[in-house]
Design a protein around this motif. Structure first.
Motif, short mmCIF file in Angstrom:
data_model
loop_
_atom_site.label_atom_id
_atom_site.label_comp_id
_atom_site.label_asym_id
_atom_site.label_seq_id
_atom_site.Cartn_x
_atom_site.Cartn_y
_atom_site.Cartn_z
N ASP A 1 -4.13 1.99 -6.67
CA ASP A 1 -5.88 1.73 -6.47
C ASP A 1 -5.76 1.00 -4.97
OD1 ASP A 1 -8.70 3.21 -5.59
OD2 ASP A 1 -9.28 2.50 -7.49
N VAL A 2 -5.66 0.92 -4.51
CA VAL A 2 -4.86 0.00 -3.34
C VAL A 2 -6.55 0.31 -1.89
CG1 VAL A 2 -3.56 -0.77 -3.89
CG2 VAL A 2 -3.71 0.60 -2.30
N PRO A 3 -7.67 -0.75 -2.25
CA PRO A 3 -8.04 -0.08 -0.42
C PRO A 3 -7.24 0.18 0.76
CG PRO A 3 -7.98 -2.46 -0.64
CD PRO A 3 -7.50 -1.58 -1.41
N PRO A 4 -7.31 1.12 1.70
CA PRO A 4 -6.97 1.30 2.82
C PRO A 4 -6.97 0.20 3.51
CG PRO A 4 -9.27 2.19 3.06
CD PRO A 4 -8.55 1.42 1.29
N ALA B 1 0.42 -1.45 -0.49
CA ALA B 1 0.01 -0.26 -0.03
C ALA B 1 1.25 1.61 0.18
CB ALA B 1 -0.69 0.03 1.46
N LYS C 1 -5.34 8.15 2.64
CA LYS C 1 -5.92 7.90 2.39
C LYS C 1 -6.05 6.00 2.42
CE LYS C 1 -6.35 7.24 -2.73
NZ LYS C 1 -7.33 8.38 -4.12
N ARG C 2 -4.79 5.82 2.65
CA ARG C 2 -4.02 4.21 2.24
C ARG C 2 -4.29 3.73 3.64
NH1 ARG C 2 -3.18 6.46 -2.26
NH2 ARG C 2 -3.56 4.98 -4.25
N GLU D 1 -6.51 -2.11 7.48
CA GLU D 1 -7.71 -1.83 8.16
C GLU D 1 -7.18 -1.09 9.64
OE1 GLU D 1 -8.97 -5.63 9.48
OE2 GLU D 1 -8.60 -6.54 7.06
#
Length: 145
Positions: free
Chosen positions: A99-102, A77, A132-133, A104
């Motif tokens: 464009d990776v998810p944040p 990330a 944002k990640r 946890e």
């Protein structure tokens, strides 16, 4: 001896003796497996500097090819966010793979166990492409290896 500033068509970051996102991920994988997070961060930051100096469309395209995993979702990330930030800073679109998810949980690279006051200071100056990640790291930390 003069330093080469132009590279022939079809050249790669590797042939230009420069790190790409792929090589940064590969080297970071090895370094992280040895427990050397500090050097892994240096390699990622150094690759961003090489991206800034990629002087041809071929080198830029080669830098932006999707890398393999560093072996750690946090570092994946971080690399994605750092490349997205640098691409935008250079006027290039961020590649889709960035464009990776944040994450946890919030992560501050190389700063485990920091106090709340220090974390709040870091958050205030954190780069939005990383925040944002869920990564707390400032732009200035991505400019110097």
């Amino acid at each position: 001896m003069q330093r080469m500033t132009q590279h022939s068509a079809g050249s790669t970051m590797s042939s230009a003796h420069m790190l790409s996102a792929r090589s940064a991920a590969e080297i970071s994988f090895r370094l992280l497996s040895l427990g050397d997070e500090s050097m892994a961060l240096r390699m990622i930051v150094q690759s961003l500097d090489h991206f800034r100096h990629a002087g041809t469309p071929e080198l830029i395209a080669d830098f932006l090819v999707e890398p393999g995993s560093t072996g750690d979702i946090r570092w994946d990330a971080l690399l994605a966010g750092a490349v997205a930030w640098t691409a935008k800073d250079l006027g290039h679109p961020a590649p889709a793979w960035t464009d990776v998810p944040p994450l946890e949980e919030e992560w501050v690279p190389l700063c485990e166990g920091a106090g709340d006051a220090y974390l709040n200071l870091l958050r205030r100056d954190a780069e939005p492409d990383l925040m944002k990640r869920n990564i707390v790291m400032g732009a200035k930390d991505m400019l110097c290896a």
